[in-house]
Design an enzyme around this catalytic site. Structure first.
Site, short mmCIF file in Angstrom:
data_model
loop_
_atom_site.label_atom_id
_atom_site.label_comp_id
_atom_site.label_asym_id
_atom_site.label_seq_id
_atom_site.Cartn_x
_atom_site.Cartn_y
_atom_site.Cartn_z
N GLU A 165 0.80 -1.23 0.00
CA GLU A 165 0.00 0.00 0.00
C GLU A 165 0.83 1.28 0.00
OE1 GLU A 165 -3.40 0.10 2.58
OE2 GLU A 165 -4.30 -1.62 1.57
N GLU A 366 -5.43 -8.61 0.15
CA GLU A 366 -6.26 -8.18 1.29
C GLU A 366 -7.67 -7.91 0.80
OE1 GLU A 366 -4.92 -5.03 3.92
OE2 GLU A 366 -2.83 -5.64 3.64
C1 BG6 Z 1 -4.65 -2.22 4.69
C2 BG6 Z 1 -3.35 -2.48 5.33
O1 BG6 Z 1 -4.72 -0.83 4.52
O2 BG6 Z 1 -5.84 -2.46 5.34
C3 BG6 Z 1 -3.43 -3.28 6.61
O3 BG6 Z 1 -2.43 -3.06 4.45
C4 BG6 Z 1 -4.67 -2.87 7.37
O4 BG6 Z 1 -2.24 -3.08 7.30
C5 BG6 Z 1 -5.89 -3.20 6.54
O5 BG6 Z 1 -4.76 -3.44 8.65
C6 BG6 Z 1 -7.22 -2.91 7.21
O6 BG6 Z 1 -7.27 -1.57 7.60
P1 BG6 Z 1 -7.54 -1.18 9.12
O7 BG6 Z 1 -7.30 0.27 9.17
O8 BG6 Z 1 -8.94 -1.57 9.40
O9 BG6 Z 1 -6.57 -1.96 9.93
#
Ligand code: BG6
Length: 467
Positions: A165, A366
């Protein structure tokens, strides 16, 4: 388009889950680990710090055994640069050994490690020494660190990811509102570092490597022509700026022209572009949490952004670009209780756009539903909402595969509960519940959620059993 029959997931499709070192390992200062910028970042009030998180550093064997029970054939995790090089440059044998153990443990169960080289956690020593990514030296230090990873793990790892990211790190950097040129300069250094890391990987090992930005289709808020153009333009800033240089070796044309027009195009060298042209990703990994939606925003509204006080406005301000577009909430998209989008159709659209634009194999590294879960008195966790979320997104993957997209893996966030970037452990994403609260570490017991049993069937059946 609707199909009468969907294509099956290809044989060997990677089914697994994801994590990142600073959000799950804990052991923040053990076995010689150095401090990262994350360790010293101010903690959001009311949320946990990064000292223990999910204690995965000590419990990785138990966690990987549970993943094997779910029939994972893939586990995406990141290496903490500061564990294997505490000051960013000097090697730490104990840290290096740790990831050998993690990788070996994965292989014991036939789980393919997908290794992120950098997930937000720059060594603090480099930040202090020369200001981190603002300095060109960071490119060389990052590539040297990557070389250590390839030397050590290159024979055991088939998939490396360069930088997680990068686009979110850059776009959410508040300095963008006050010293924009500096932020684009840091971004440029990261782009060159990513390219050089890919070149070094191909020189040193047989592993495949690619970038891992957060990518999403951008919808215009209305069919007003200005909004449609704003969606195209925001796509250049939010998505293409981070992939065009990696794949084609060039900045998106209109954006480059805009940056030059505003005098904020970074300082670049011919050698930088040579690296960008020669660093070829083997695939694109991307994270997806719902599609974007924008309207046109004239430059005259810039002051409102700079003055935005509330964090919510501030964050949406950072996802806006005066003279280009402002992010708006899409009321036609569902949202989680934390306001994150739930948009499986947007995932299909994103997969299609990436495939049609870049023609490289894709892996989703993700995607997931972060909400509070309830541990019942009988030790169960009924997270039907997560099952529903994942089922619909997996179905969208299958539709995209039927469209012709070459998708080779689905690795949702997160394999097990870990600490969210800003909203603590209360915002849970995992298939495995970690029995701790924000400040009470309890017994850290691993508990199978309902989604654990459901995803186990999905993985075992190669996506055939989604009900
Ligand atoms: C992504 C990141 O932005 O989203 C993770 O790569 C992150 O590190 C995930 O945990 C979910 O976002 P958040 O803010 O809910 O943890």
């Amino acid at each position: 388009m609707d199909y009468r029959t969907l294509k099956p997931f290809p044989e060997g499709f990677l089914w697994g889950g994801s994590s990142s070192a600073y959000q799950c390992e804990g052991a923040w200062d053990e076995d010689g680990k150095g401090l990262s910028v994350k360790d010293v970042d101010p903690i959001v009030p009311g949320t946990s710090d990064w000292k223990v998180t999910s204690d995965h550093y000590h419990r990785f064997k138990e966690d990987i055994a549970l993943m094997a029970e779910m029939h994972f054939n893939e586990f995406r995790f990141s290496i903490a640069w500061t564990r294997i090089m505490p000051d960013g440059v000097t090697e730490n044998p104990k840290g290096i050994e740790h990831y050998h153990e993690v990788i070996d443990e994965c292989h014991k169960y036939g789980i393919e490690p997908v290794v992120t080289l950098y997930h937000f956690d720059l060594p603090q020593a480099l930040q202090e020494k020369y200001g981190g990514w603002a300095d060109r030296q960071c490119i060389e230090d990052f590539v040297n660190y990557c070389r250590v990873c390839y030397r050590e793990y290159g024979k055991k790892v088939k998939y490396f990811l360069t930088i997680n990211e990068q686009n979110m790190m850059v776009l959410f950097n508040p300095e963008r509102l006050t010293n924009e040129k500096k932020v684009w300069q840091e971004n440029h250094h990261m782009l060159v570092a990513g390219a050089k890391a890919m070149i070094a990987c191909h020189e040193m090992c047989d592993a495949k490597i690619g970038p891992a930005p957060n990518i999403t289709a951008i919808y215009p808020a209305t069919s007003r022509p200005e909004d449609v153009l704003a969606a195209m333009d925001w796509d250049q800033i939010r998505n293409r700026l981070f992939l065009d240089p990696a794949v084609f070796g060039t900045y998106p044309q209109a954006l480059e022209n805009l940056m030059k027009d505003k005098g904020i195009f970074p300082e670049t060298t011919e050698e930088d572009f040579e690296a960008l042209r020669n660093g070829h990703p083997d695939f694109i990994a991307f994270n997806y949490y719902g599609a974007g939606c924008v309207k046109y925003m004239p430059e005259s509204e810039a002051d409102d952004l700079a003055n935005a006080k509330e964090i919510k406005d501030f964050m949406s301000g950072l996802m806006s670009y005066p003279g280009v577009s402002a992010s708006v909430r899409n009321e036609l998209q569902e949202h989680t209780s934390y306001g994150m989008g739930i948009d499986p159709v947007g995932l299909r659209a994103t997969l299609r756009q990436l495939w049609e634009r870049y023609g490289l194999p894709l892996i989703i590294t993700e995607n997931g539903c972060g909400v509070p879960d309830t541990l019942e008195a009988d030790g169960t966790v009924h997270d039907g909402y997560r099952i529903d979320y994942l089922r619909r997104h997996i179905k969208a993957c299958q539709e995209a595969i039927t469209d012709g997209v070459q998708l080779f893996g689905y690795s949702p966030w997160s394999a097990f509960d870990l600490v969210s970037t800003h909203q603590g452990i209360t915002k849970r994403y995992g298939f495995i519940y970690i029995n701790r609260d924000e400040f009470d570490l309890k017994d850290m017991k691993r508990i199978r959620k309902d989604s654990f049993y459901w995803y186990k069937k999905v993985c075992a059946s190669n996506g055939r059993e989604l009900d």
